[in-house]
Each structure stands twice: as structure tokens, then as C-alpha cells.
Enzyme design. Structure first.
Site, PDB file in Angstrom:
ATOM      1  N   GLY A 226       0.786  -1.231   0.000  1.00  0.00           N
ATOM      2  CA  GLY A 226       0.000   0.000   0.000  1.00  0.00           C
ATOM      3  C   GLY A 226       0.815   1.275   0.000  1.00  0.00           C
ATOM      4  O   GLY A 226       0.241   2.366  -0.044  1.00  0.00           O
ATOM      5  N   GLU A 268       4.391  -6.302   2.230  1.00  0.00           N
ATOM      6  CA  GLU A 268       4.251  -6.799   0.844  1.00  0.00           C
ATOM      7  C   GLU A 268       4.108  -5.655  -0.145  1.00  0.00           C
ATOM      8  O   GLU A 268       3.044  -5.461  -0.726  1.00  0.00           O
ATOM      9  CB  GLU A 268       2.980  -7.636   0.689  1.00  0.00           C
ATOM     10  CG  GLU A 268       2.685  -8.576   1.751  1.00  0.00           C
ATOM     11  CD  GLU A 268       1.316  -9.225   1.583  1.00  0.00           C
ATOM     12  OE1 GLU A 268       1.200 -10.331   2.078  1.00  0.00           O
ATOM     13  OE2 GLU A 268       0.398  -8.630   0.991  1.00  0.00           O
ATOM     14  N   PRO A 269       5.131  -4.881  -0.347  1.00  0.00           N
ATOM     15  CA  PRO A 269       5.007  -3.764  -1.281  1.00  0.00           C
ATOM     16  C   PRO A 269       5.047  -4.208  -2.734  1.00  0.00           C
ATOM     17  O   PRO A 269       5.787  -5.134  -3.099  1.00  0.00           O
ATOM     18  CB  PRO A 269       6.252  -2.917  -0.964  1.00  0.00           C
ATOM     19  CG  PRO A 269       7.237  -3.911  -0.425  1.00  0.00           C
ATOM     20  CD  PRO A 269       6.461  -4.997   0.238  1.00  0.00           C
ATOM     21  N   GLY A 270       4.252  -3.562  -3.550  1.00  0.00           N
ATOM     22  CA  GLY A 270       4.283  -3.794  -4.991  1.00  0.00           C
ATOM     23  C   GLY A 270       4.641  -2.487  -5.683  1.00  0.00           C
ATOM     24  O   GLY A 270       5.763  -2.267  -6.127  1.00  0.00           O
ATOM     25  N   TYR A 310      -9.533   3.874 -12.885  1.00  0.00           N
ATOM     26  CA  TYR A 310      -9.649   4.648 -11.633  1.00  0.00           C
ATOM     27  C   TYR A 310      -9.619   6.155 -11.857  1.00  0.00           C
ATOM     28  O   TYR A 310      -9.505   6.905 -10.897  1.00  0.00           O
ATOM     29  CB  TYR A 310      -8.475   4.381 -10.687  1.00  0.00           C
ATOM     30  CG  TYR A 310      -7.935   2.992 -10.595  1.00  0.00           C
ATOM     31  CD1 TYR A 310      -8.758   1.926 -10.256  1.00  0.00           C
ATOM     32  CD2 TYR A 310      -6.578   2.753 -10.787  1.00  0.00           C
ATOM     33  CE1 TYR A 310      -8.230   0.652 -10.132  1.00  0.00           C
ATOM     34  CE2 TYR A 310      -6.044   1.482 -10.653  1.00  0.00           C
ATOM     35  CZ  TYR A 310      -6.886   0.433 -10.334  1.00  0.00           C
ATOM     36  OH  TYR A 310      -6.351  -0.812 -10.204  1.00  0.00           O
ATOM     37  N   CYS A 337     -11.995   1.591 -29.253  1.00  0.00           N
ATOM     38  CA  CYS A 337     -13.362   2.031 -29.538  1.00  0.00           C
ATOM     39  C   CYS A 337     -14.201   2.102 -28.264  1.00  0.00           C
ATOM     40  O   CYS A 337     -15.174   1.344 -28.101  1.00  0.00           O
ATOM     41  CB  CYS A 337     -14.002   1.099 -30.546  1.00  0.00           C
ATOM     42  SG  CYS A 337     -13.170   1.193 -32.114  1.00  0.00           S
ATOM     43  N   GLU A 338     -13.785   2.888 -27.358  1.00  0.00           N
ATOM     44  CA  GLU A 338     -14.516   3.149 -26.109  1.00  0.00           C
ATOM     45  C   GLU A 338     -14.227   4.599 -25.755  1.00  0.00           C
ATOM     46  O   GLU A 338     -13.066   5.032 -25.847  1.00  0.00           O
ATOM     47  CB  GLU A 338     -13.991   2.283 -24.949  1.00  0.00           C
ATOM     48  CG  GLU A 338     -14.061   0.796 -25.149  1.00  0.00           C
ATOM     49  CD  GLU A 338     -15.444   0.196 -24.925  1.00  0.00           C
ATOM     50  OE1 GLU A 338     -16.303   0.896 -24.336  1.00  0.00           O
ATOM     51  OE2 GLU A 338     -15.643  -0.936 -25.344  1.00  0.00           O
TER      52      GLU A 338
HETATM   53  C1  PLP Z   1      -2.759  -8.746  -0.429  1.00  0.00           C
HETATM   54  C2  PLP Z   1      -2.030  -7.663  -1.113  1.00  0.00           C
HETATM   55  N1  PLP Z   1      -0.717  -7.504  -0.851  1.00  0.00           N
HETATM   56  C3  PLP Z   1       0.012  -6.550  -1.463  1.00  0.00           C
HETATM   57  C4  PLP Z   1      -0.549  -5.692  -2.386  1.00  0.00           C
HETATM   58  C5  PLP Z   1       0.325  -4.691  -3.039  1.00  0.00           C
HETATM   59  O1  PLP Z   1      -0.104  -3.419  -2.861  1.00  0.00           O
HETATM   60  P1  PLP Z   1       0.773  -2.171  -3.301  1.00  0.00           P
HETATM   61  O2  PLP Z   1       1.125  -2.357  -4.717  1.00  0.00           O
HETATM   62  O3  PLP Z   1      -0.110  -1.024  -3.052  1.00  0.00           O
HETATM   63  O4  PLP Z   1       1.986  -2.160  -2.418  1.00  0.00           O
HETATM   64  C6  PLP Z   1      -1.922  -5.800  -2.671  1.00  0.00           C
HETATM   65  C7  PLP Z   1      -2.552  -4.899  -3.645  1.00  0.00           C
HETATM   66  O5  PLP Z   1      -3.733  -4.726  -3.726  1.00  0.00           O
HETATM   67  C8  PLP Z   1      -2.677  -6.801  -2.011  1.00  0.00           C
HETATM   68  O6  PLP Z   1      -4.000  -6.957  -2.252  1.00  0.00           O
END
Ligand code: PLP
Length: 408
Positions: A226, A268-270, A310, A337-338
Site C-alpha cells: 500500500g 508486501e510492497p508492490g 480509476y 473504440c470506447e
Molecule cells: C494482499 C495484497 N498484498 C500486497 C498488495 C500490493 O499493494 P501495493 O502495490 O499497493 O503495495 C496488494 C494490492 O492490492 C494486495 O492486495
């Protein structure tokens, strides 16, 4: 404009448009910054890269080689993580409405399973009984940059409502499971440092209640990802060092106070790791003076869906016109086409011409992974810049790829 020392125009000449380009050094720098921010002498911290943000095997491998485990959401993601060599002990599987097939894949791979619901345990027990189980708990509150990426609270489809979490762990105890973890993820794209310690504090209270009622402790407590990055006109970047310091302080204090055991803290960063390392390069195909002024480009929501999904806004750079005054208000759209195929509305940009390149920055997370061949406009190539060299890590999709799946 250069990406990690390579001129964007050279990349386009070699690979065409639309094109995703990733700066691997930037990903490594993001990883180092995060590790430093969450470094502790007293708490053991595990970082799992949330590969949903960008599941390219080369990227999953990069984070594994830099000391991160992997957070997976599907058997497909799990297969990629295993294939690039991530140790199953360092893989966390968090599904959503997990099927028997999903659970079987995770169980057989011997990864850490984090269940989405009370009923998920019943399904998992049909497949096998793990030694340790974790639940994703919805704390009843959520926070995300957009409502669509707010994953906690009473409108979210994810996790066990916290009021039912005692029953969830009680069921696991009844099934003979004795080792536990706990997980929370309340939303994505948050740029407020205070949110993370506050959310963790609240979550630890929920776990304290479970501890009190059932007498169990937790081997790990996962506060999800997040961590936001600024996109367009968002203000300041998140100070990840403040987040880390405050999260560790709250964790240490509350784990002791609530007697939660000796848990590892997991994150768990993405987006934070890959978002600002990715660029989507496209070309202006036409300028239209209609009721409004449009520039149509060869990328669309099929390539980068965040704006359509979003109303997310990406910064835009026009290579070669970086220093030209932004005096034109223009709408940037794709070829799909949207009518939702719009990247930017009334954006102030330098005067544009057919043939100009348009680069959408901050496109490394939830970009190419969400691309699709709608209108049969096929998926772009992906280029990694590694040690100053460009490497094609995914070739451009072709109509043969399409026809390969079709029975005529
Ligand atoms: C379970 C879980 N972990 C990690 C993430 C990664 O989130 P972010 O990319 O915001 O760090 C998400 C994204 O929705 C998630 O649902």
C-alpha cells in the site's frame, strides 16, 4: 529524454511503440531504500514483493536476488515465482475466493498460505492440512488512493471480517493447526505516513483480542503493502523512513503489551518497488480539433488501463520538448473504440504534432500486467535497462500468438 542513460528515441527506433521500458537500477534503489527504512536490530522483518504489481519473471527474480520473498495471488503467479527460483518458504500465497485447484497448487508447493475467508479453511482441508495457517483479516476500515483500490472496510470483498476472526482461528485450532500468522491489507497507493502505524496499531489490537480469547500467538504479522508513489499533482513522495521507524516502534510496543509471541513483521510492497521504474512510450498519431482538442496516441487502455479504471493520472513527458512551455490544454486518448479510452483531460502540454513521442511515467506498477489485446491491438514489448544496456524481456505480441489459441 533518457531512461537510465539510454535515449528514449533510440529505444523507439529499435523496438517501436507502444513500448514499456523499465529501469532495473531504480527498482534496486527502491528495494535498498525500503530495506533500510525497515531495518531493525530487535524485530525480524520479511519483505515480500507483491508480484501482482508487475509479474515479469525478470522482475520477480530481481527482488528475490535482492533479498525479498514473493507475494502471489494465483497459481500462475506462484508458478512464475517457483520458476525463477524463489524458495517456497519465502513465498506467501494470498488468494481471493480460492478454488480447490488454487489451494492445491499452494499446498503442494509448500508455500505459506494466507486464507481469504473462514470457508477457505474447509476447502483447504479437503486438499491437505498445513502446519501453519494465516488469515487475511478485514479490520473494518480501509484506505486507498481510489475507492477501487481500497481493500479494507465494509465495502471490500477481501478477507475475514474482524468480528469473525476469532471463529476463523478457532476452526483452525479445532482442525489441529497450531502455528499461526495474520495478515491485513487495507488499500493501495497511500501517501500518508501516519496511516501505516495507525492501521497496524488497530490491527494488533484485533490480534490481541484473538490472543486473549484463544491463547494463540503469531509467528508472523503481515501488514500488507500500500505504500504510495506520487503520480500527477499528488504532492510529496512518501517518506518511507518515517513509515518504517513508526511501524517498527508500534510493532515492538504492542507485540509486547499484548503478548502476541515473537512474530516476524512482514510487508508486501508492490507499487513502491516498481511504479516509478516503468515508462510507457507511445507516439502521437493524430491531432484532432473537435469540440475539444485531442491527441490520439498508439497506446490505449488496452496498454495502460489505470486512467480508464480509476481515473488515475500519469505524468506525461514529450521527449525533445521537455523545455518547451506547456501552453496547450489538450486531451490525450488512445485508439480503442470506447469513450473511456482517455489518458488525460485538459492537460497542459507543449504544442504537439503528429509523430511526437509521449511518455507516461510512473507506469511500472499495474501497467503492463493489466494490458490486454482488446480490439485486437496487441500487447507491447517490454524492455529492461540493465547496467546501461537495453534488453528485450518480452517481445511484442503478434497475431500468431493470438491465432495459436484459436480453433478455427
Ligand atoms: C494482499 C495484497 N498484498 C500486497 C498488495 C500490493 O499493494 P501495493 O502495490 O499497493 O503495495 C496488494 C494490492 O492490492 C494486495 O492486495
Amino acid at each position: 529524454m533518457e531512461i537510465s542513460g539510454i535515449d528514449v528515441k533510440d529505444l523507439v527506433e529499435k523496438y517501436g511503440t507502444p513500448l514499456y521500458v523499465y529501469d532495473f537500477q531504480r527498482m534496486k534503489d527502491n528495494a535498498e531504500r525500503l530495506k533500510t527504512a525497515f531495518k531493525s536490530d530487535t524485530i525480524s522483518v520479511d519483505i515480500y514483493y507483491a508480484m501482482k504489481a508487475n509479474c515479469h519473471p525478470a522482475i520477480v527474480k530481481l527482488f528475490w536476488e535482492n533479498g525479498f520473498g514473493t507475494d502471489c495471488v494465483s497459481p500462475g503467479e506462484l508458478e512464475v515465482a517457483l520458476k525463477v527460483g524463489v524458495n517456497p518458504e519465502n513465498i506467501l500465497y494470498t488468494g481471493n475466493y480460492e478454488s480447490l485447484k488454487d489451494l492445491s497448487a499452494a499446498f503442494k508447493a509448500r508455500v505459506i498460505i494466507n486464507l481469504d475467508d473462514i470457508a477457505s479453511l474447509d476447502r483447504l482441508l479437503k486438499v491437505g492440512k498445513p502446519e501453519r495457517i494465516s488469515y487475511r483479516i478485514n479490520p473494518g476500515k480501509g484506505r486507498g488512493k481510489y475507492k477501487e483500490i481500497t481493500t479494507g472496510g465494509n465495502k471490500a470483498k477481501f478477507g475475514v471480517p474482524h468480528e469473525k476472526s476469532i471463529v476463523a482461528y478457532e476452526n483452525a485450532l479445532k482442525a489441529g493447526i497450531r502455528r499461526f500468522g495474520a495478515h491485513v491489507m487495507t488499500g493501495s497507493g497511500v501517501l500518508d505516513e501516519d496511516h501505516f502505524p495507525r492501521m497496524l496499531n488497530n490491527f494488533l489490537d484485533i490480534l490481541g483480542n484473538i490472543r486473549h480469547k484463544l491463547g494463540i500467538t503469531f509467528e508472523f504479522i503481515d501488514m500488507g503493502g500500500g505504500f504510495g508513489i506520487p503520480y500527477f499533482e499528488d504532492g510529496e513522495a512518501l517518506d518511507i523512513h518515517i513509515v518504517g521507524r513508526e511501524v517498527l516502534r508500534v510493532f515492538k510496543k504492542k507485540v509486547k503489551e499484548l503478548d502476541l509471541g515473537n512474530p516476524t513483521l512482514a510487508i508486501e510492497p508492490g507499487r513502491y518497488l516498481v511504479g516509478d521504474a516503468g515508462y510507457l512510450v507511445s507516439r502521437v498519431l493524430g491531432i484532432k480539433e473537435s469540440y475539444r482538442k485531442f491527441a490520439g496516441v498508439d497506446a490505449g487502455f488496452n496498454t495502460l488501463i489505470r486512467p480508464a479504471l480509476y481515473n488515475a493520472q500519469h505524468p506525461i513527458v514529450i521527449p525533445g520538448k521537455e523545455n518547451v512551455e506547456k501552453k496547450i490544454s489538450i486531451n490525450i486518448c488512445g485508439q480503442i473504440c470506447e469513450n473511456t479510452d482517455i489518458f488525460a483531460i485538459d492537460r497542459m502540454l507543449p504544442p504537439l504534432e503528429e509523430g511526437d513521442l509521449i511518455v507516461f511515467t510512473q507506469a511500472g506498477a499495474y501497467g503492463s500486467v493489466m494490458s490486454m489485446p482488446y480490439n485486437l491491438r496487441l500487447r507491447p514489448a517490454e524492455i529492461a535497462v540493465i547496467n546501461g544496456k537495453d534488453v528485450e524481456i518480452t517481445r511484442r505480441e503478434t497475431m500468431s500468438d493470438y491465432f495459436n489459441r484459436i480453433n478455427l
